[in-house]
Design a protein around this motif. Structure first.
Motif, PDB file in Angstrom:
ATOM      1  N   ASP A  85       0.821  -1.216   0.000  1.00 25.86           N
ATOM      2  CA  ASP A  85       0.000   0.000   0.000  1.00 25.86           C
ATOM      3  C   ASP A  85       0.856   1.268   0.000  1.00 25.86           C
ATOM      4  O   ASP A  85       0.339   2.370  -0.055  1.00 25.86           O
ATOM      5  CB  ASP A  85      -0.974   0.005   1.184  1.00 25.86           C
ATOM      6  N   ASN A  86       2.169   1.090   0.130  1.00 22.52           N
ATOM      7  CA  ASN A  86       3.116   2.223   0.124  1.00 22.52           C
ATOM      8  C   ASN A  86       2.872   3.231   1.230  1.00 22.52           C
ATOM      9  O   ASN A  86       3.338   4.358   1.151  1.00 22.52           O
ATOM     10  CB  ASN A  86       3.091   2.951  -1.219  1.00 22.52           C
ATOM     11  N   GLU A  87       2.131   2.830   2.228  1.00 12.10           N
ATOM     12  CA  GLU A  87       1.886   3.746   3.334  1.00 12.10           C
ATOM     13  C   GLU A  87       2.353   3.176   4.661  1.00 12.10           C
ATOM     14  O   GLU A  87       2.636   3.921   5.591  1.00 12.10           O
ATOM     15  CB  GLU A  87       0.387   4.033   3.455  1.00 12.10           C
ATOM     16  N   THR A  88       2.355   1.851   4.737  1.00 17.94           N
ATOM     17  CA  THR A  88       2.709   1.227   6.004  1.00 17.94           C
ATOM     18  C   THR A  88       3.876   0.274   5.811  1.00 17.94           C
ATOM     19  O   THR A  88       4.217  -0.097   4.685  1.00 17.94           O
ATOM     20  CB  THR A  88       1.514   0.454   6.586  1.00 17.94           C
ATOM     21  N   TYR A  89       4.463  -0.092   6.926  1.00 13.86           N
ATOM     22  CA  TYR A  89       5.494  -1.123   6.867  1.00 13.86           C
ATOM     23  C   TYR A  89       5.500  -1.850   8.207  1.00 13.86           C
ATOM     24  O   TYR A  89       4.947  -1.353   9.195  1.00 13.86           O
ATOM     25  CB  TYR A  89       6.871  -0.536   6.538  1.00 13.86           C
ATOM     26  N   LEU A  90       6.096  -3.041   8.236  1.00 12.76           N
ATOM     27  CA  LEU A  90       6.171  -3.764   9.497  1.00 12.76           C
ATOM     28  C   LEU A  90       7.622  -3.894   9.927  1.00 12.76           C
ATOM     29  O   LEU A  90       8.540  -3.841   9.101  1.00 12.76           O
ATOM     30  CB  LEU A  90       5.518  -5.149   9.395  1.00 12.76           C
ATOM     31  N   SER A  91       7.813  -4.003  11.218  1.00  7.30           N
ATOM     32  CA  SER A  91       9.136  -4.297  11.760  1.00  7.30           C
ATOM     33  C   SER A  91       8.955  -5.442  12.744  1.00  7.30           C
ATOM     34  O   SER A  91       7.984  -5.467  13.499  1.00  7.30           O
ATOM     35  CB  SER A  91       9.734  -3.068  12.453  1.00  7.30           C
ATOM     36  N   ALA A  92       9.876  -6.395  12.690  1.00  9.59           N
ATOM     37  CA  ALA A  92       9.741  -7.584  13.528  1.00  9.59           C
ATOM     38  C   ALA A  92      10.974  -7.760  14.400  1.00  9.59           C
ATOM     39  O   ALA A  92      12.101  -7.612  13.917  1.00  9.59           O
ATOM     40  CB  ALA A  92       9.547  -8.824  12.657  1.00  9.59           C
ATOM     41  N   ASP A  93      10.752  -8.063  15.672  1.00  9.80           N
ATOM     42  CA  ASP A  93      11.868  -8.454  16.525  1.00  9.80           C
ATOM     43  C   ASP A  93      11.644  -9.901  16.954  1.00  9.80           C
ATOM     44  O   ASP A  93      10.816 -10.590  16.369  1.00  9.80           O
ATOM     45  CB  ASP A  93      12.045  -7.496  17.720  1.00  9.80           C
ATOM     46  N   ASP A  94      12.385 -10.370  17.965  1.00 14.51           N
ATOM     47  CA  ASP A  94      12.314 -11.783  18.333  1.00 14.51           C
ATOM     48  C   ASP A  94      10.925 -12.219  18.762  1.00 14.51           C
ATOM     49  O   ASP A  94      10.558 -13.383  18.590  1.00 14.51           O
ATOM     50  CB  ASP A  94      13.286 -12.069  19.492  1.00 14.51           C
ATOM     51  N   LEU A  95      10.179 -11.309  19.343  1.00 13.28           N
ATOM     52  CA  LEU A  95       8.903 -11.748  19.913  1.00 13.28           C
ATOM     53  C   LEU A  95       7.691 -10.955  19.415  1.00 13.28           C
ATOM     54  O   LEU A  95       6.562 -11.362  19.659  1.00 13.28           O
ATOM     55  CB  LEU A  95       8.948 -11.652  21.450  1.00 13.28           C
ATOM     56  N   ARG A  96       7.934  -9.858  18.732  1.00 13.52           N
ATOM     57  CA  ARG A  96       6.797  -9.016  18.358  1.00 13.52           C
ATOM     58  C   ARG A  96       6.959  -8.452  16.950  1.00 13.52           C
ATOM     59  O   ARG A  96       8.067  -8.289  16.453  1.00 13.52           O
ATOM     60  CB  ARG A  96       6.664  -7.848  19.344  1.00 13.52           C
ATOM     61  N   ILE A  97       5.809  -8.165  16.362  1.00 12.58           N
ATOM     62  CA  ILE A  97       5.801  -7.483  15.071  1.00 12.58           C
ATOM     63  C   ILE A  97       4.955  -6.231  15.205  1.00 12.58           C
ATOM     64  O   ILE A  97       3.831  -6.281  15.736  1.00 12.58           O
ATOM     65  CB  ILE A  97       5.243  -8.387  13.949  1.00 12.58           C
ATOM     66  N   ASN A  98       5.508  -5.120  14.742  1.00 12.97           N
ATOM     67  CA  ASN A  98       4.793  -3.839  14.817  1.00 12.97           C
ATOM     68  C   ASN A  98       4.478  -3.325  13.424  1.00 12.97           C
ATOM     69  O   ASN A  98       5.246  -3.517  12.485  1.00 12.97           O
ATOM     70  CB  ASN A  98       5.647  -2.798  15.547  1.00 12.97           C
TER      71      ASN A  98
END
Lengths: 448, 291
Positions: A189-202
Motif C-alpha cells: 500500500d506504500n503507506e505502512t510497513y512492518l518491523s519484527a523483533d524476536d517476539l513481536r511485530i509492529n
C-alpha cells in the motif's frame, strides 16, 4: 526478455565488479550486513556493521559498447546509525545495519528504510545538480551584503553544479522494540510497513513516528515457557492485508490483518514434519528459519534454514513443494559448526525476476543457484582469483567424502570464515550482488 | 577451518560448550541474543537428556542388580539348596514375562550385554520428555498432574518377591505428582506412598540455591562458579562419585537462566519469589526423569 531468463546452467555468469578493500585484514566495521536492489534495479544499497549505508548506481548504458554492461558506481554514502547505549538496561545497542528496504519511487527523490537492532530510519536520497546564483542580499559564499551597497536588483538563476547526492533522515522510528529487530518490510500500500523483533511485530505508518501498532506478540506470560522466536517477517507483494513470519522452530505463519487487530492467531501454518531419522542434538538449530521471501508473483514463498532452501505454495501448508539441499555435506559436521558458532549463521535467499531461479549463500565464498524450472543447481564462487573483467565463473564442486576428484574441494578444506550470508538479484535483469565478508561482488549474465 | 579431528559428539562436552556460550553471550556487544541463547538451551537440554539417561540407566541397573543379589542372598540364608535355581528361574521368567523387562534382564546379564540395555532404555525414556518438548507447547505433560516414569516401567520387576510361588507378572509403576513432588508406587493394584525425602530434598535443594541467584547481570559471572553447588542435591540421591567430576547445570537452573535473561530484557527486575516459586513445567519433566 533476456534479463528475465533462467539463471541456472543456461546462463553463464561472469565477473563484473568487486567493491571493497582487498586486504585480508578485515575491519569489523566494514563487514557487510545487508544488500538490497531498489525496485528498478538502478540502485544497489549495502549496509555494514559500522552503521554505514553505501548506495551504488548503475550507469546509463554505453551505447557504443553493448557488451560492457553498465557498471555500478558509488552514488551516496552516509552514516545511518550510530552506536547507542541504553542506560536503563546497561546495554549497548549495535549500530550494525540489519536490513535495508527501498520504498517504491514516487518522485525525483529515493527513499529507503534502514534498521539496526532497535531503531528504524527513513532516509531520503536526493540529487542536487544545480544551485541558485545571484542573490541580492547575500554574497556567493553566503555572507550577507551590506544593504547600503546594493544599488541594483537582479533575479537569481540556477546554474549547473557538480552532482551532489544528499541523504537526510526524514523519519526516525524508535523505542518500539524491546528485542532485536530482525526484519522490516514495506507494504504494497506504500503507506505502512512492518518491523519484527524476536517476539513481536509492529505495524507503522511511514508518516507517523510516535506510535505503532503491535500486530503479533508471541511473548509468553512466563518467559521460562519460551520455546520459539520470530526470525523473519515479510508483507505479501500484492495483498496489503497479508504477511508471513517465520520462527526458530521451522514454522511459517501467514496472517491476515483483516481477521483481527492482533494477529496472534494465524490464518495458515506452514510446517513440515521433522524426519525422525535425522534427529540429533542440533535438530532445533538447523530447523530454525533464517529468511523468508515471497516470490514476485506472490504465489510462493521461500524459506532458508541452515542446510536447505524450501519453496512453499501458499495454498499448501503441510509440506513445501520443493526442497533444495544447499550444503548437505555439512550435516556430519554439525558438532564442529556448533563449537565455532557457524551453525548460528543466518543465510538469506532471493528470487530472480521471474521466480524461476533462487539463490543463496554458503561457506568458502560459495553461493548456490537453484534453477526451479530446470531442476538444476550450480555452485559458484566469489573470489578475487576470478576477477578479470567478464571472466566466466566456473562451477565448483565439494567432495563430501571418499576420493576427491580433480577440481573438487574437500569439506575439510572449506574456509568457514568466508561466508556469503547476503545476496541480491536485480529485479529485471540477470545481475546479482553477492556480499562476502567485506567485499561486494557484482556478477552479470554473459552476453555474447 | 573445521578441525579434521572428529569432534566428540559427547553429551558431556556439549553441555560444557553450551554453558560457555551462554556465559560468553553476556559480554557480547549488542546485548544478549535471545534467539541464539534459546537455540543453545535446546542443545543443552538434548545433551543433558542423553547424559542423564545414560547415567540413570547405569545407576538404576546397578541398584536393581544389588537388590536382586540382596534378595538372592536372603533366600540363600533361608534355603541354601534352592538359591541358584530360583534366581535363574526368576531371571528367565523375567525375560519371558514382559517386553519391558528386557532391560532388566540386560542388567542382570554379564556386562557385555549391558550396552543394548542402555540403548533400549534411551528411546523409552527419551520419548517421555521429548513428547512434550517436541510438541508445540513445551509445557504440555503427557498426563495432567502425574508423570509416568518410563524408567520405572522398564523395570517392572523391581522389588518383586522372588519366591517361586509368586506370580512373576508383578506390576509396579512409579508416578511422580508434578505439583506436589510426591512419589507414589502402585504395586499389584495397591498404592504405596513412598516417602521421598531425598527427592523432595532434591527439589527443594534445587530451588533454594536458585533463590540466592541475583538477577543483577553484573553478579552473574561469579554465580557461574556457584553452579557446582546445585549438583549436591542430585549427588545426595545417587551417591555416585562419578558425578563429582562433571558439573552439568541442573535443568531447573537452566530455566532460571532464561528467566534471568528474560528479566534482563524487560529491564525490570522480577521479584525473586514470583520467578522462582515453582519449577517451570518443562523443567519438571526433566526433573522427574532424573529423580
Amino acid at each position: 526478455m533476456a534479463g528475465a531468463g533462467g539463471g541456472g546452467n543456461d546462463v553463464q555468469w561472469c565477473f563484473s565488479q568487486v567493491k571493497g578493500a582487498i586486504d585480508d585484514d578485515v575491519a569489523e566495521a566494514d563487514i557487510i550486513s545487508t544488500v538490497e536492489f531498489n525496485h528498478s534495479g538502478e540502485l544497489l544499497a549495502t549496509g555494514d556493521k559500522g552503521g554505514r549505508v553505501v548506495i551504488f548506481q548503475q550507469e546509463t548504458e554505453n551505447k557504443s559498447q553493448p557488451q560492457c554492461r553498465s557498471e555500478y558506481n558509488v552514488y551516496s554514502t552516509f552514516q545511518s546509525h550510530e552506536p547507542e547505549f541504553d542506560y536503563l538496561k546497561s546495554l549497548e545497542i549495535e549500530e550494525k545495519i540489519n536490513k535495508i528496504r527501498w520504498l517504491p519511487q514516487k518522485n525525483a527523490a529515493q527513499f529507503l528504510l534502514s534498521t539496526n537492532d532497535k531503531t528504524i530510519k527513513l532516509w531520503k536520497i536526493s540529487e542536487r545538480d544545480k544551485r541558485p546564483e545571484g542573490y541580492n542580499l547575500k554574497e556567493e559564499d553566503g555572507r550577507y551584503r551590506d544593504a547600503a551597497t546594493i544599488t541594483t536588483l537582479r533575479v537569481p538563476v540556477f546554474r549547473p553544479m557538480d552532482l551532489m547526492v544528499e541523504a537526510s533522515p526524514r523519519r526516525v522510528f524508535a523505542n518500539a522494540h524491546t528485542y532485536h529487530i530482525n526484519s522490516i518490510s514495506v507494504n504494497s500500500d506504500n503507506e505502512t510497513y512492518l518491523s519484527a523483533d524476536d517476539l513481536r511485530i509492529n505495524l507503522w505508518h511511514l508518516e507517523i513516528t510516535d506510535r505503532s501498532f503491535n500486530i503479533v506478540d508471541i511473548k509468553p506470560a512466563n518467559m521460562e515457557e519460551l520455546t520459539e522466536v520470530i526470525t523473519a517477517a515479510e508483507f505479501h507483494p500484492h495483498q496489503c492485508n497479508t504477511f508471513v513470519y517465520s520462527s526458530s522452530k521451522g514454522t511459517i505463519r501467514l496472517c491476515d490483518m483483516r481477521a483481527s487487530a492482533l494477529c496472534d492467531k494465524h490464518s495458515k501454518l506452514f510446517e513440515e514434519p521433522e524426519d525422525p531419522s535425522n534427529r540429533s542434538f542440533f535438530s532445533e538449530i538447523i530447523s530454525s528459519i533464517s529468511d523468508v521471501k515471497f516470490s514476485h508473483n506472490g504465489r510462493y514463498m521461500m524459506t532458508r534454514d541452515y542446510l536447505s532452501v524450501k519453496i512453499w505454495d501458499l495454498n499448501m501448508e503441510n509440506r513445501p513443494v520443493e526442497t533444495y539441499q544447499v550444503h548437505e555435506y555439512l550435516r556430519s559436521k554439525l558438532c564442529s559448526l556448533y563449537e565455532n558458532d557457524c551453525i548460528f549463521d543466518k543465510f538469506e535467499c532471493c528470487w530472480n525476476g521471474n521466480d524461476s531461479v533462487v539463490m543463496t549463500g554458503s561457506y568458502n565464498n560459495f553461493f548456490r543457484m537453484l534453477d526451479r524450472s530446470q531442476r538444476r543447481d550450480v555452485t559458484l564462487e566469489a573470489s578475487r582469483e576470478s576477477c578479470k573483467p567478464r571472466q566466466v565463473l566456473k562451477p565448483r564442486r565439494v567432495c563430501a567424502g571418499g576420493k576427491r576428484k580433480k577440481d573438487e574441494i574437500s569439506v575439510d578444506s572449506l574456509d568457514f570464515n568466508k561466508k556469503i550470508l547476503h545476496t541480491a538479484w536485480h529485479p529485471q535483469e540477470n545481475i546479482i550482488a553477492v556480499a562476502t565478508t567485506n567485499n561486494l561482488y557484482i556478477f552479470q549474465e554473459k552476453v555474447n | 577451518m573445521i578441525n579434521t579431528m572428529e569432534c566428540a559428539v559427547d553429551a558431556q562436552s556439549l553441555i560444557s560448550i553450551s554453558l560457555r556460550k551462554i556465559h560468553n553471550s553476556r559480554t557480547q556487544r549488542g546485548g544478549i541474543k535471545l534467539h541464539k541463547n534459546l537455540l543453545v538451551s535446546y542443545v543443552l537440554r538434548n545433551a543433558r537428556q542423553v547424559y542423564m539417561n545414560e547415567k540413570y540407566a547405569e545407576i538404576y541397573r546397578m541398584q536393581q542388580y544389588e537388590e536382586v543379589m540382596t534378595v538372592c542372598n536372603e533366600i540363600q540364608e533361608l534355603n541354601p539348596l534352592d538359591l541358584v535355581e530360583d534366581c535363574e528361574e526368576q531371571t528367565g521368567d523375567c525375560c519371558g514375562s514382559a517386553n519391558e523387562s528386557a532391560s532388566l534382564c540386560g542388567a542382570l546379564l554379564p556386562v557385555s550385554h549391558q550396552a543394548p540395555a542402555v540403548q533400549h532404555l534411551q528411546p523409552s525414556s527419551a520419548c517421555s520428555v521429548p513428547l512434550a518438548l517436541q510438541s508445540e507447547e513445551v509445557c504440555k505433560a503427557p498426563e495432567p498432574s502425574f508423570y509416568r516414569s518410563c524408567c520405572a516401567e522398564a523395570y517392572p520387576v523391581s522389588n518383586c518377591d522372588f519366591s517361586p510361588v509368586n506370580n512373576m507378572h508383578c506390576n509396579k509403576t512409579t508416578v511422580l505428582d508434578l505439583d506436589t513432588h510426591v512419589v507414589t508406587t502402585v504395586e499389584n493394584g495397591y498404592l504405596h506412598q513412598d516417602c521421598c525425602a531425598s527427592l523432595q530434598q532434591c527439589c527443594q535443594g534445587a530451588q533454594s540455591p536458585a533463590k540466592k541467584r541475583k538477577l543483577d547481570f553484573g553478579y552473574y559471572v561469579s554465580e557461574i562458579e556457584e553452579v557446582p553447588d546445585f549438583t549436591p542435591c542430585k549427588r545426595a540421591k545417587f551417591e555416585d562419585s562419578s558425578y563429582a567430576s562433571t558439573e552439568p547445570l541442573d535443568t531447573s537452573n537452566i530455566s532460571n537462566l532464561i528467566s534471568i535473561f528474560g528479566s534482563g530484557f524487560t529491564g525490570l527486575p522480577k521479584p525473586l519469589d514470583s520467578s522462582q516459586s515453582e519449577i517451570p513445567q518443562y523443567a519438571r519433566h526433566i526433573n522427574v526423569q532424573h529423580t
